[in-house]
Design a protein around this motif. Structure first.
Motif, PDB file in Angstrom:
ATOM      1  N   ARG A  33       0.812  -1.211   0.000  1.00  0.00           N
ATOM      2  CA  ARG A  33       0.000   0.000   0.000  1.00  0.00           C
ATOM      3  C   ARG A  33       0.852   1.270   0.000  1.00  0.00           C
ATOM      4  O   ARG A  33       0.349   2.365  -0.283  1.00  0.00           O
ATOM      5  N   GLU A  34       2.149   1.119   0.290  1.00  0.00           N
ATOM      6  CA  GLU A  34       3.045   2.281   0.327  1.00  0.00           C
ATOM      7  C   GLU A  34       3.910   2.399  -0.925  1.00  0.00           C
ATOM      8  O   GLU A  34       4.718   3.319  -1.044  1.00  0.00           O
ATOM      9  N   GLU A  35       3.724   1.493  -1.871  1.00  0.00           N
ATOM     10  CA  GLU A  35       4.588   1.483  -3.049  1.00  0.00           C
ATOM     11  C   GLU A  35       4.389   2.704  -3.937  1.00  0.00           C
ATOM     12  O   GLU A  35       5.362   3.280  -4.445  1.00  0.00           O
ATOM     13  N   LEU A  36       3.162   3.130  -4.151  1.00  0.00           N
ATOM     14  CA  LEU A  36       2.938   4.313  -4.980  1.00  0.00           C
ATOM     15  C   LEU A  36       3.608   5.536  -4.372  1.00  0.00           C
ATOM     16  O   LEU A  36       4.299   6.293  -5.083  1.00  0.00           O
ATOM     17  N   ALA A  37       3.422   5.746  -3.084  1.00  0.00           N
ATOM     18  CA  ALA A  37       4.026   6.904  -2.431  1.00  0.00           C
ATOM     19  C   ALA A  37       5.540   6.866  -2.556  1.00  0.00           C
ATOM     20  O   ALA A  37       6.186   7.903  -2.801  1.00  0.00           O
ATOM     21  N   TYR A  38       6.126   5.695  -2.406  1.00  0.00           N
ATOM     22  CA  TYR A  38       7.578   5.575  -2.547  1.00  0.00           C
ATOM     23  C   TYR A  38       8.013   5.876  -3.981  1.00  0.00           C
ATOM     24  O   TYR A  38       8.952   6.652  -4.201  1.00  0.00           O
ATOM     25  N   ALA A  39       7.337   5.262  -4.961  1.00  0.00           N
ATOM     26  CA  ALA A  39       7.711   5.470  -6.361  1.00  0.00           C
ATOM     27  C   ALA A  39       7.605   6.935  -6.749  1.00  0.00           C
ATOM     28  O   ALA A  39       8.439   7.458  -7.497  1.00  0.00           O
ATOM     29  N   ALA A  40       6.604   7.612  -6.229  1.00  0.00           N
ATOM     30  CA  ALA A  40       6.383   9.010  -6.594  1.00  0.00           C
ATOM     31  C   ALA A  40       7.443   9.943  -6.027  1.00  0.00           C
ATOM     32  O   ALA A  40       7.606  11.062  -6.514  1.00  0.00           O
ATOM     33  N   THR A  41       8.169   9.489  -5.002  1.00  0.00           N
ATOM     34  CA  THR A  41       9.271  10.306  -4.483  1.00  0.00           C
ATOM     35  C   THR A  41      10.549  10.101  -5.281  1.00  0.00           C
ATOM     36  O   THR A  41      11.470  10.910  -5.206  1.00  0.00           O
ATOM     37  N   ARG A  42      10.621   9.026  -6.058  1.00  0.00           N
ATOM     38  CA  ARG A  42      11.828   8.715  -6.820  1.00  0.00           C
ATOM     39  C   ARG A  42      11.705   9.080  -8.300  1.00  0.00           C
ATOM     40  O   ARG A  42      12.714   9.218  -8.994  1.00  0.00           O
ATOM     41  N   LEU A  43      10.475   9.197  -8.780  1.00  0.00           N
ATOM     42  CA  LEU A  43      10.212   9.396 -10.199  1.00  0.00           C
ATOM     43  C   LEU A  43       9.372  10.642 -10.414  1.00  0.00           C
ATOM     44  O   LEU A  43       8.742  11.159  -9.501  1.00  0.00           O
ATOM     45  N   GLY A  44       9.351  11.110 -11.668  1.00  0.00           N
ATOM     46  CA  GLY A  44       8.573  12.299 -11.986  1.00  0.00           C
ATOM     47  C   GLY A  44       7.211  12.014 -12.561  1.00  0.00           C
ATOM     48  O   GLY A  44       6.325  12.880 -12.565  1.00  0.00           O
ATOM     49  N   CYS A  45       7.016  10.783 -13.044  1.00  0.00           N
ATOM     50  CA  CYS A  45       5.756  10.452 -13.709  1.00  0.00           C
ATOM     51  C   CYS A  45       5.550   8.939 -13.703  1.00  0.00           C
ATOM     52  O   CYS A  45       6.515   8.176 -13.770  1.00  0.00           O
ATOM     53  N   ILE A  46       4.305   8.532 -13.614  1.00  0.00           N
ATOM     54  CA  ILE A  46       3.921   7.134 -13.794  1.00  0.00           C
ATOM     55  C   ILE A  46       2.738   7.084 -14.750  1.00  0.00           C
ATOM     56  O   ILE A  46       1.775   7.841 -14.582  1.00  0.00           O
TER      57      ILE A  46
END
Length: 271
Positions: A33-46
């Protein structure tokens, strides 16, 4: 005087992939459940892929919005129920419900990707009628439309002219499997890079990532990249553009590493 440039965002398709867990991208022990929040701190777009199969409820988009930081963007594939039909003249009216819902993302909403498969018969005239009917804004948000056309026969100079007339982007596929032309046509660039290699930690050779970083900078300044394949006459001068470079498919487990490495190269040449 410094040259004004648009924002360059690098990213991936989706954020749920088991092989990204356990330290490949997501830290070991990170709750799903925390994967999106983590990815969004490392990347600019999904790029949201699930919307291609079924639009989500506005409450789901709101949850995704609230898990991501300011400046982050979601792009989203338009439902295939809209892009697989032959009659494009009726598509715009049918898209209202999807667009109404996805604008719940508010300032996290980036481009809407209209993907048309290899067998779709539409040509420049049909796409002209589609784009004529698409809304340019919804719920106070300016909409960015990106047209991904996989039928090689549809790629003509007339298609480029139609996209420029309507100020939409033609997706650069970065793949040998699909047409891959880099004619700038809109106020932003959308590239889906699809050649990550499993034997490289960053998916692409360092030299290739450096080259993509330079290309991204040129696009962001409103310039062109004549080293890439083009179909039509040179693009007219343009102001700064936002640039989206997403690593999709191929050796998928390497795509986050590719996006982060490219992001690092972009930052290195803009310091």
């Amino acid at each position: 005087m410094s040259v004004v440039a648009g924002t360059i965002r690098t990213g991936i398709g989706g954020w749920v992939f088991p092989e990204w867990r356990g330290g490949m991208f997501y830290p070991s022990g990170l709750a799903q459940r925390e994967e999106l929040a983590y990815a969004a701190t490392r990347l600019g777009c999904i790029e949201i892929n699930s919307t291609f199969y079924r639009a989500q409820k506005p409450t789901v988009y709101a949850q995704w919005r609230d898990q991501t930081p300011a400046g982050f963007r979601f792009s989203a594939k338009v439902p295939r129920s809209l892009t697989q039909g032959r009659d494009l003249a009726a598509v715009a009216a049918r898209a209202d419900g999807f667009i109404e819902g996805i604008t719940t993302l508010q300032d996290r909403l980036g481009p809407l990707v209209w993907q048309f498969g290899e067998q779709h018969p539409a040509g420049s005239q049909e796409f002209d009628r589609l784009l004529e009917g698409l809304p340019r804004e919804a719920n106070g948000r300016v909409l960015q439309h990106a047209l991904e056309v996989r039928n090689r026969a549809a790629w003509t100079p007339e298609l480029v002219d139609v996209a420029r007339h309507h100020h939409v982007a033609l997706v650069f596929s970065g793949s040998s499997d699909y047409p891959s032309y880099a004619d700038p046509t809109g106020p932003f660039i959308y590239a889906r890079l699809m050649q990550s290699r499993a034997n490289l930690r960053a998916g692409y050779p360092q030299r290739a990532l450096e080259q993509w970083a330079l290309r991204a900078q040129r696009w962001a300044r409103g310039e062109d990249n004549p080293d890439l394949p083009h179909l039509a006459h040179a693009a007219p001068p343009h102001a700064a553009r936002d640039v989206y470079l997403l690593f999709i498919g191929a050796a998928k487990h390497r795509n986050p590493g590719a996006a982060i490495a490219l992001q690092d190269h972009v930052h290195a040449i803009t310091r």
